[in-house]
Motif scaffolding. Structure first.
Motif, mmCIF file in Angstrom:
data_model
loop_
_atom_site.group_PDB
_atom_site.id
_atom_site.type_symbol
_atom_site.label_atom_id
_atom_site.label_comp_id
_atom_site.label_asym_id
_atom_site.label_seq_id
_atom_site.Cartn_x
_atom_site.Cartn_y
_atom_site.Cartn_z
ATOM 1 N N MET A 1 -59.217 27.602 -68.882
ATOM 2 C CA MET A 1 -60.658 27.452 -67.842
ATOM 3 C C MET A 1 -61.418 26.303 -68.536
ATOM 4 O O MET A 1 -61.892 25.324 -67.773
ATOM 5 N N ASN A 2 -61.524 26.124 -69.931
ATOM 6 C CA ASN A 2 -62.384 25.424 -70.577
ATOM 7 C C ASN A 2 -61.910 23.952 -70.195
ATOM 8 O O ASN A 2 -62.725 22.932 -69.787
ATOM 9 N N PRO A 3 -60.565 23.390 -70.458
ATOM 10 C CA PRO A 3 -60.408 22.115 -70.115
ATOM 11 C C PRO A 3 -60.572 21.735 -68.580
ATOM 12 O O PRO A 3 -60.697 20.699 -68.229
ATOM 13 N N ALA A 4 -60.469 22.810 -67.844
ATOM 14 C CA ALA A 4 -60.612 22.761 -66.217
ATOM 15 C C ALA A 4 -62.011 22.479 -66.077
ATOM 16 O O ALA A 4 -62.232 21.512 -65.180
ATOM 17 N N ARG A 5 -63.059 22.879 -66.749
ATOM 18 C CA ARG A 5 -64.254 22.496 -66.601
ATOM 19 C C ARG A 5 -64.524 21.036 -67.062
ATOM 20 O O ARG A 5 -65.305 20.297 -66.512
ATOM 21 N N ASP B 1 -64.581 31.478 -60.283
ATOM 22 C CA ASP B 1 -64.542 33.035 -59.650
ATOM 23 C C ASP B 1 -64.004 34.080 -60.450
ATOM 24 O O ASP B 1 -64.580 35.007 -60.617
ATOM 25 N N GLY B 2 -62.685 33.680 -60.910
ATOM 26 C CA GLY B 2 -61.997 34.489 -61.675
ATOM 27 C C GLY B 2 -62.355 34.830 -63.136
ATOM 28 O O GLY B 2 -62.610 35.825 -63.334
ATOM 29 N N ILE B 3 -63.089 33.901 -63.724
ATOM 30 C CA ILE B 3 -63.702 33.921 -65.154
ATOM 31 C C ILE B 3 -64.835 34.719 -64.742
ATOM 32 O O ILE B 3 -65.313 35.439 -65.564
ATOM 33 N N ALA B 4 -65.641 34.352 -63.545
ATOM 34 C CA ALA B 4 -66.879 35.051 -63.430
ATOM 35 C C ALA B 4 -66.907 36.635 -63.458
ATOM 36 O O ALA B 4 -67.831 37.373 -63.874
ATOM 37 N N VAL B 5 -65.750 37.266 -63.313
ATOM 38 C CA VAL B 5 -65.607 38.434 -63.244
ATOM 39 C C VAL B 5 -66.040 39.051 -64.997
ATOM 40 O O VAL B 5 -66.406 40.261 -65.111
ATOM 41 N N VAL C 1 -52.876 43.495 -64.609
ATOM 42 C CA VAL C 1 -52.073 43.424 -63.384
ATOM 43 C C VAL C 1 -51.802 44.918 -62.613
ATOM 44 O O VAL C 1 -51.268 45.873 -63.814
ATOM 45 N N PRO C 2 -52.159 45.171 -61.806
ATOM 46 C CA PRO C 2 -52.006 46.583 -61.298
ATOM 47 C C PRO C 2 -50.472 46.951 -61.150
ATOM 48 O O PRO C 2 -49.769 46.237 -60.959
ATOM 49 N N ALA C 3 -50.210 48.289 -61.212
ATOM 50 C CA ALA C 3 -49.034 48.782 -61.115
ATOM 51 C C ALA C 3 -48.450 48.437 -59.965
ATOM 52 O O ALA C 3 -49.015 48.699 -58.940
ATOM 53 N N GLY C 4 -47.235 47.763 -60.094
ATOM 54 C CA GLY C 4 -46.469 47.524 -58.968
ATOM 55 C C GLY C 4 -46.742 46.034 -58.509
ATOM 56 O O GLY C 4 -46.172 45.467 -58.020
ATOM 57 N N GLY C 5 -47.614 45.504 -59.084
ATOM 58 C CA GLY C 5 -48.216 44.037 -58.665
ATOM 59 C C GLY C 5 -48.718 43.913 -57.465
ATOM 60 O O GLY C 5 -48.493 42.604 -56.961
ATOM 61 N N ALA C 6 -48.859 44.760 -56.649
ATOM 62 C CA ALA C 6 -49.128 44.462 -55.232
ATOM 63 C C ALA C 6 -50.249 43.818 -54.754
ATOM 64 O O ALA C 6 -50.403 43.115 -53.776
ATOM 65 N N THR C 7 -51.292 44.032 -55.690
ATOM 66 C CA THR C 7 -52.715 43.360 -55.371
ATOM 67 C C THR C 7 -52.913 42.032 -56.342
ATOM 68 O O THR C 7 -52.484 42.274 -57.390
ATOM 69 N N MET C 8 -53.792 41.265 -55.948
ATOM 70 C CA MET C 8 -54.076 40.210 -57.037
ATOM 71 C C MET C 8 -55.384 40.573 -57.614
ATOM 72 O O MET C 8 -56.129 41.460 -57.211
ATOM 73 N N THR C 9 -55.409 40.058 -58.779
ATOM 74 C CA THR C 9 -56.425 40.218 -59.718
ATOM 75 C C THR C 9 -57.131 38.786 -60.172
ATOM 76 O O THR C 9 -56.475 37.947 -59.739
ATOM 77 N N ASN C 10 -57.856 38.835 -60.923
ATOM 78 C CA ASN C 10 -58.594 37.716 -61.515
ATOM 79 C C ASN C 10 -57.604 36.878 -62.387
ATOM 80 O O ASN C 10 -57.898 35.609 -62.461
ATOM 81 N N ARG C 11 -56.685 37.407 -62.661
ATOM 82 C CA ARG C 11 -55.564 36.509 -63.321
ATOM 83 C C ARG C 11 -54.983 35.539 -62.425
ATOM 84 O O ARG C 11 -54.779 34.416 -62.723
#
Length: 155
Positions: free
Chosen positions: A82-86, A115-119, A125-135
């Motif tokens: 994130m830092n070099p993206a900024r 937005d992901g870092i703002a969390v 990673v949720p079990a099964g990886g079915a949903t997205m996370t801030n990663r």
């Protein structure tokens, strides 16, 4: 009679504070009363910022990415990308040759990363990886931005 003395005392104190403030006695600053201008750090060149961002993504991949799925185990890696993206956003903002239209897709990807870092933490990673996370927001968008930079060189 007591009120009269009290009023004079308070009046004298207010006068003393006002005189001290106007004369500059309350300040150890040797300026002429104007606030000091803050030196804003100069934005890196687009080329340097791009190289630094690409290097951060490559390091993330070379180190194996996020090795653990549990929450909190990948926050440092997310910050390292994130830092070099900024810095890249700052460089793009300062880039007068290409303009904001050129950078619009890159800005959108960096915004998603923000937005992901703002969390404020790695959600894992949720079990099964079915949903997205801030990663996914941070690291997935970082890889998309890296691809976009490869497809849209600025040098």
């Amino acid at each position: 009679m007591g009120r009269h003395i009290w009023g004079k005392t308070v009046g004298a104190l207010v006068l003393a504070v006002t005189v001290a403030a106007v004369s500059g006695c309350g300040s150890s600053d040797d300026s002429d009363g104007k606030p000091a201008a803050k030196a804003s750090p100069k934005a890196p060149s687009v080329e340097k910022a791009t190289a630094a961002f690409q290097a951060a993504v490559e390091k993330f991949d070379a180190d194996g990415g996020c090795l653990e799925q549990e929450p909190g185990t990948c926050w440092e890696q997310m910050q390292a990308v994130m830092n070099p993206a900024r810095d890249l956003r700052k460089a793009a903002n300062a880039d007068k040759e290409t303009g904001p239209e050129f950078w619009s897709e890159a800005y959108a990807l960096i915004d998603t990363m923000e937005d992901g870092i703002a969390v404020g933490e790695d959600k894992g990673v949720p079990a099964g990886g079915a949903t997205m996370t801030n990663r996914d927001d941070v690291l997935g968008s970082a890889h998309d931005l890296s691809d976009w930079l490869d497809e849209n060189p600025v040098a």
